[in-house]
Design a protein around this motif. Sequence first.
Motif, PDB file in Angstrom:
ATOM      1  N   CYS A 118     127.749 -23.304   3.148  1.00  0.00           N
ATOM      2  CA  CYS A 118     128.791 -23.440   4.507  1.00  0.00           C
ATOM      3  C   CYS A 118     130.089 -24.750   4.180  1.00  0.00           C
ATOM      4  O   CYS A 118     131.022 -24.364   4.432  1.00  0.00           O
ATOM      5  N   CYS A 147     124.084 -21.310  15.760  1.00  0.00           N
ATOM      6  CA  CYS A 147     123.251 -21.232  14.779  1.00  0.00           C
ATOM      7  C   CYS A 147     122.038 -20.475  15.015  1.00  0.00           C
ATOM      8  O   CYS A 147     121.266 -20.115  16.238  1.00  0.00           O
ATOM      9  N   ARG A 148     121.870 -19.261  14.304  1.00  0.00           N
ATOM     10  CA  ARG A 148     120.836 -18.081  14.286  1.00  0.00           C
ATOM     11  C   ARG A 148     120.694 -17.236  13.063  1.00  0.00           C
ATOM     12  O   ARG A 148     121.687 -17.105  12.339  1.00  0.00           O
ATOM     13  N   ALA A 164     120.432 -17.441   8.311  1.00  0.00           N
ATOM     14  CA  ALA A 164     120.647 -17.861   9.136  1.00  0.00           C
ATOM     15  C   ALA A 164     121.330 -18.896   9.223  1.00  0.00           C
ATOM     16  O   ALA A 164     122.635 -18.465   7.853  1.00  0.00           O
ATOM     17  N   LYS A 189     124.601 -21.642  10.542  1.00  0.00           N
ATOM     18  CA  LYS A 189     124.562 -22.649  11.426  1.00  0.00           C
ATOM     19  C   LYS A 189     125.963 -23.514  11.671  1.00  0.00           C
ATOM     20  O   LYS A 189     126.302 -24.045  10.217  1.00  0.00           O
ATOM     21  N   HIS A 190     126.931 -22.950  12.251  1.00  0.00           N
ATOM     22  CA  HIS A 190     128.107 -24.032  11.783  1.00  0.00           C
ATOM     23  C   HIS A 190     128.798 -23.900  13.283  1.00  0.00           C
ATOM     24  O   HIS A 190     128.824 -23.129  14.374  1.00  0.00           O
TER      25      HIS A 190
END
Lengths: 232, 79
Positions: free
Chosen positions: A91, A117-118, A144, A146-147
Amino acid sequence: MTERRPKIAIVVFPGSNDDRDAALAFEALGAEPALVWHGELELPRDVAAVALPGGFSYGDYLRCGAIARFAPVMAAITRFAADGGLVLGICNGFQILCEAGLLPGTLRPNASLTFACRDVPLVVERADTPFTSRCVAGQRLTIAIKHGEGCYFADEPLLSELEANGQIALRYEQNPNGSVAAVAGVLNAEGNVFGLMPHPEHAVDALLGSTDGALVLGSLVDAARDRALALV
Amino acid sequence: MKATVLVRPKPGILDPQGEAVESSLRHLGFAVETARVGRLVELELEAEDPERARDELERMCEQLLANPLIESYEITVAP
């Protein structure tokens, strides 16, 4: 013991927030994590691999990773990578490696402009890398994301080069952020540096919904162990 | 010496921020065809010579202020 538990340096930038998750995951997978402050000029001795964790380094001001790439420790990581050392960016770590020129391309705001976010399905394109050796080519992973800025961009000539060299090791099955060619994870030309937007460190325990991340991080632990043995 | 650096997404590069601004302006009733969003950096430099200042600014852009893969930049040095 070092040959059995390879030391993996996890860089802590101001604003990193997945450094401890990464440390816990690597420890559970048989490595010895060592948190390394961004102000260090050298990596600890006998480091077998380096991981740059997720977060919002230096507030992600200007562009994500643009300021972190000038952290003192980055010079040591650049030398480590140039010597063939294994470097993983997750990330924000991926964004930093791109800004630092250790990985091709760059990451831009998600096409949707929303934070994603998933859990997302991914396809392993390359299983013959130090980061994916525990997978098989074509395998589907659920990990997952998340960004807010995970839209991978490479211009047409660069993208063709990446495709031709097989540097796109991981793709989204359903593109969540507008990345070109649905790129989720990319290797450098030499294959010893890898960055991905999904968070394997959040997918190493069934309690959290998926253990597929352990395949990615476990591959790196295997490769780091081999490297640690080779260096003895 | 004062200078400004205007950083903008290169033509053809998807600019979701610009698209959001464009659609908001349309919702407000403005007849906007396109909007692209860049970044303006205002600087005060310890420099006497505008030519040398410009060289410095070029290096600032290459190293930090712009990502040449996706952004172009324009330097203005105040007379």
